[in-house]
Design an enzyme around this catalytic site. Structure first.
Site, PDB file in Angstrom:
ATOM      1  N   ASP A   1      25.596  57.568  17.225  1.00  0.00           N
ATOM      2  CA  ASP A   1      26.335  58.066  18.383  1.00  0.00           C
ATOM      3  C   ASP A   1      25.550  58.107  19.697  1.00  0.00           C
ATOM      4  OD1 ASP A   1      27.765  58.686  16.132  1.00  0.00           O
ATOM      5  OD2 ASP A   1      27.953  60.809  16.546  1.00  0.00           O
TER       6      ASP A   1
ATOM      7  N   GLU B   1      35.418  64.526  15.473  1.00  0.00           N
ATOM      8  CA  GLU B   1      34.037  64.546  15.965  1.00  0.00           C
ATOM      9  C   GLU B   1      33.995  64.124  17.430  1.00  0.00           C
ATOM     10  OE1 GLU B   1      31.094  63.624  12.297  1.00  0.00           O
ATOM     11  OE2 GLU B   1      32.144  61.849  13.044  1.00  0.00           O
TER      12      GLU B   1
END
Length: 525
Positions: A56, A238
């Site tokens: 990420d 998320e």
């Protein structure tokens, strides 16, 4: 010369003879220096770590002429492990300088995803008016609690920098938001809200998001929740992001809530959904509880936007991780794993009485095509299949722009094919019967690493009489923007040999290729 001197001379001559002899391990050929970032499948114009594992994007913030990109990083392996924050800096969003690791795990846990802001008013007291601190807010993930079977695994913490992000000090009062009894409690994203003159924070709590307010980034108040009865719930929510966007051509502003989900994406595995609505600084109210997708491809996940981009710039710039948790740990790269998408400008338009979140490559992509090889094709009718002349353009490192025109009766199927001499290919096409675009990578090359990789991704779409396609093709990826970003698909692949042929096809009725422009893209390394 006496006998003793003769023996010494003989020994010296023997020594030099042996030392200078050409044995099997001796070579007089110059050693060719291996250039960095030239490994097989290595992206040439997408950001990737110099080595090891990355996922990420985190803490993306602009300050004093520099775009900071932090990211989930495990320096000791090419598979996921104890998370750190890797770090890179750019002045143009294209060329990146790799920096030392910014945040390391400690006694409170691994360093999971989060965001960063410039504390312009020094609300934290960490800096001064003359030197405002950069503040990162991130998730601590405690492996000891996981091992003990506990639930309160994750909490939120902050760190600050007073030297333009070069070094970071963790706040001694961490965590600033303790766990609320939810095992999935992570990925805080912060903005300064001018309307309420407070900080807002949105974070993921398993199947919904929570919204907070703060005066100082240290003390937080839980204001509201969103999402338990909205969107897709086939996986864990998320990496949220919440920000305003003005509707193009109007004075209207809508708030955009981005929520990533894994699994549960539109074509399996990871995906990025979004909601549009209103936000008063305390509660987000969605116009619709239905899911919209930022990207219909299988390889754009955990995307969030840069904070503190100057108001005179006016852009909301998005970046995603170009992979999918269904196979991210096993893709066939050796020195590094994963890359980021191109940075994209998000915009909001109203199309057929519906709001659409568009994304297009940032204007800075022109910096990496300047003075590069180009080829143009004038209007031509396509019936069946036609191979286009690429000239000297390198297909596996290119920007392709095609404008297609269809008649009143659409072809049954039409699209483009990228192919190499081995017959490996990827195909992007439109099915008129199904009213959807499709990306087919079933013949793309190496797929042996995962039984979840092969397949055809689909995206519903109503085409008009003219269809514009923009493709950015790198060593092992394609990002496709339809009609100026109304629809986007991002896909990776691992062809054994570079693609060298570009074909356009139309089945049933013909179509017109009104124009085509092909441009080689320069390496950013």
């Amino acid at each position: 010369m006496n006998h003793k001197n003769f023996n010494i001379l003989a020994m010296l001559l023997l020594f030099f003879a042996v030392a200078c002899s050409s044995g099997p391990t001796k070579t007089t050929e110059p050693v060719e220096e291996v250039k960095p970032f030239t490994e097989k499948y290595r992206p040439q114009f997408h950001f990737s770590p110099d080595s090891a594992w990355m996922n990420d994007p985190n803490g993306m913030v602009y300050y004093d002429g520099e775009y900071h990109l932090f990211y989930q990083y495990y320096p000791d392996s090419t598979v996921w492990g104890p998370m750190h924050w890797g770090h890179a800096i750019s002045t143009d969003l294209m060329h990146w300088q790799h920096m030392p690791i910014a945040l390391y795990p400690d006694s409170l846990g691994f360093i999971f995803s989060g965001s960063a802001v410039v504390d312009w008013n020094n609300t934290t007291g960490f800096g001064s008016a003359e030197n405002p601190p950069l503040v990162a807010i991130f998730t601590y993930h405690d492996p000891k609690i996981v091992e003990a079977g506990g639930v309160d695994v994750e909490s939120q913490a902050i760190a600050y920098s007073l030297d333009k992000g070069r070094s970071w000090t963790k706040y001694d009062g961490n965590p600033v938001i303790p766990n609320d009894g939810n095992q999935d409690f992570r990925d805080p994203n912060v903005i300064w809200n001018e309307e309420i003159q407070q900080w807002n924070l949105v974070l993921s709590a398993h199947d919904h998001v929570q919204i907070y307010t703060s005066d100082d980034l240290k003390n937080w108040k839980h204001e509201s929740d969103f999402g338990i009865d909205a969107g897709t719930h086939d996986g864990v929510w998320e990496c949220p992001d919440l920000f305003p966007l003005q509707v193009e051509g109007t004075e209207e502003t809508k708030w955009v809530l981005i929520v990533n989900i894994n699994p549960g994406g539109p074509n399996g595995g990871s995906g990025t959904q979004y909601f549009l609505g209103d936000f008063d600084g305390h509660q987000f109210t969605a116009d619709s509880k239905e899911t919209n997708w930022v990207d219909w491809g299988r390889d754009n996940y955990a995307g969030v936007t840069w904070s503190d981009v100057p108001k005179e710039d006016g852009r909301r710039i998005f970046l995603g991780w170009m992979s999918n948790w269904a196979y991210a740990n096993v893709v066939p790269t050796e020195e590094w794993r994963s890359a980021m998408t191109l940075p994209r400008t998000l915009s909001l338009v109203k199309k057929n009485d519906q709001y659409v979140l568009k994304s297009t490559p940032v204007k800075e992509t022109e910096l990496i095509t300047h003075n590069s090889t180009k080829a143009d094709i004038e209007t031509v009718e396509i019936s069946g299949e036609m191979t286009l002349n690429l000239g000297e353009v390198t297909l596996n490192q290119s920007h392709l722009t095609l404008e297609l025109q269809v008649g009143e009766t659409l072809p049954e199927s039409f699209g483009i094919l990228l192919e190499n001499e081995l017959g490996e290919n990827v195909k992007f096409s439109y099915s008129t019967a199904d009213k959807q675009f499709q990306f087919d990578r079933n013949q793309s090359g190496d797929m042996s690493f995962s039984d979840k990789f092969a397949g055809i991704s689909v995206a519903p779409y109503e085409v008009g009489s003219t269809i514009k396609l923009d493709l950015f093709v790198d060593a092992a990826s394609a990002e496709i923007f339809v009609d100026g970003g109304d629809l986007v698909m991002t896909e990776i692949f691992f062809n054994s040999q570079t693609f060298s042929k570009l074909k356009v096809f139309a089945e049933g009725q013909p179509l017109t290729l009104k124009s085509a422009k092909f441009t080689s893209i320069n390496s950013i390394w």
